[in-house]
Design a protein around this motif. Structure first.
Motif, mmCIF file in Angstrom:
data_model
loop_
_atom_site.group_PDB
_atom_site.id
_atom_site.type_symbol
_atom_site.label_atom_id
_atom_site.label_comp_id
_atom_site.label_asym_id
_atom_site.label_seq_id
_atom_site.Cartn_x
_atom_site.Cartn_y
_atom_site.Cartn_z
ATOM 1 N N THR A 18 0.850 -1.179 0.000
ATOM 2 C CA THR A 18 0.000 0.000 0.000
ATOM 3 C C THR A 18 0.888 1.232 0.000
ATOM 4 O OG1 THR A 18 -1.698 -1.203 1.222
ATOM 5 C CG2 THR A 18 -1.838 1.195 1.243
ATOM 6 N N GLU A 27 -3.594 0.374 -3.183
ATOM 7 C CA GLU A 27 -3.253 -0.975 -2.752
ATOM 8 C C GLU A 27 -2.897 -1.761 -4.011
ATOM 9 O OE1 GLU A 27 -6.251 -2.812 -0.277
ATOM 10 O OE2 GLU A 27 -6.855 -0.829 0.431
ATOM 11 N N ARG A 32 -2.743 -5.717 -9.736
ATOM 12 C CA ARG A 32 -3.935 -4.874 -9.794
ATOM 13 C C ARG A 32 -3.796 -3.725 -8.803
ATOM 14 N NH1 ARG A 32 -5.605 -10.193 -9.535
ATOM 15 N NH2 ARG A 32 -6.549 -10.958 -11.448
ATOM 16 N N ARG A 34 -5.866 -0.818 -6.661
ATOM 17 C CA ARG A 34 -7.136 -0.319 -6.121
ATOM 18 C C ARG A 34 -6.830 1.020 -5.453
ATOM 19 N NH1 ARG A 34 -11.295 -3.850 -2.673
ATOM 20 N NH2 ARG A 34 -11.796 -4.423 -4.803
ATOM 21 N N SER A 36 -8.114 4.573 -3.291
ATOM 22 C CA SER A 36 -9.087 5.264 -2.447
ATOM 23 C C SER A 36 -8.587 6.689 -2.192
ATOM 24 C CB SER A 36 -9.299 4.531 -1.120
ATOM 25 O OG SER A 36 -8.094 4.477 -0.389
ATOM 26 N N GLU A 41 -13.311 4.480 -1.668
ATOM 27 C CA GLU A 41 -12.830 3.839 -2.888
ATOM 28 C C GLU A 41 -13.284 4.643 -4.104
ATOM 29 O OE1 GLU A 41 -12.621 -0.647 -3.954
ATOM 30 O OE2 GLU A 41 -14.552 0.112 -4.685
ATOM 31 N N VAL A 43 -11.450 4.015 -7.377
ATOM 32 C CA VAL A 43 -11.147 3.141 -8.513
ATOM 33 C C VAL A 43 -11.024 1.725 -7.970
ATOM 34 C CG1 VAL A 43 -9.550 2.575 -10.382
ATOM 35 C CG2 VAL A 43 -9.921 4.966 -9.762
ATOM 36 N N ARG A 44 -11.903 0.836 -8.420
ATOM 37 C CA ARG A 44 -11.892 -0.534 -7.917
ATOM 38 C C ARG A 44 -10.670 -1.298 -8.415
ATOM 39 N NH1 ARG A 44 -16.832 -3.511 -6.571
ATOM 40 N NH2 ARG A 44 -16.713 -1.765 -5.183
ATOM 41 N N GLU A 45 -10.320 -1.125 -9.701
ATOM 42 C CA GLU A 45 -9.200 -1.913 -10.216
ATOM 43 C C GLU A 45 -8.614 -1.288 -11.476
ATOM 44 O OE1 GLU A 45 -9.150 -6.167 -12.228
ATOM 45 O OE2 GLU A 45 -9.427 -6.298 -10.059
ATOM 46 N N ASP A 47 -6.004 -2.568 -14.177
ATOM 47 C CA ASP A 47 -5.345 -3.799 -14.599
ATOM 48 C C ASP A 47 -5.321 -3.817 -16.123
ATOM 49 O OD1 ASP A 47 -4.072 -6.258 -14.461
ATOM 50 O OD2 ASP A 47 -5.852 -7.368 -13.852
#
Length: 122
Positions: A18, A27, A32, A34, A36, A41, A43-45, A47
């Protein structure tokens, strides 16, 4: 941390950790990202999935992953290729922040190494 010797975290695969840039936190786990902002949050992902002609996700082989902490932020660089050798890729995520806000940039570069059918990449 001095500007002459920034902290570097690297991993061939798996979790990297992190990292923060002001109120922004990223993170990084299994390639991937993520994100916050102030605990929410946003952006979730981030990739780079590669889909073949049948819409199956091609396995990728990570060749390197590194996070370099900078003054006020970080830079994540991940290099990978598809398991069939058709594509080579580089995913870069950079963030800079202060106590008043943050900036986030993500770049994906894909290079065709061989002929292949792809329905979606990135």
């Amino acid at each position: 941390m001095s500007e002459d010797s920034p902290a570097v975290a690297s991993a061939a695969s798996g979790s990297v950790g992190t990292f923060s840039a002001g109120p922004l936190r990223a993170e990084i786990n299994d390639g991937r990202v993520r994100v916050s902002y102030s605990g929410v949050e946003i952006v979730r992902e981030i990739d780079a999935p590669i889909r073949d002609a049948g819409w199956r996700t091609l396995p990728v082989i990570e060749t390197s992953a590194e996070v370099r902490e900078t003054e006020g932020g970080f830079r994540y660089l991940r290099r990978f290729g598809t398991s069939d050798g058709g594509l080579a890729g580089e995913l870069e995520v950079e963030a800079f922040g202060t106590d008043r806000g943050a900036e986030l940039a993500a770049r994906l570069t894909l290079s065709a190494v061989a002929d292949m059918d792809v329905n979606r990449a990135g």
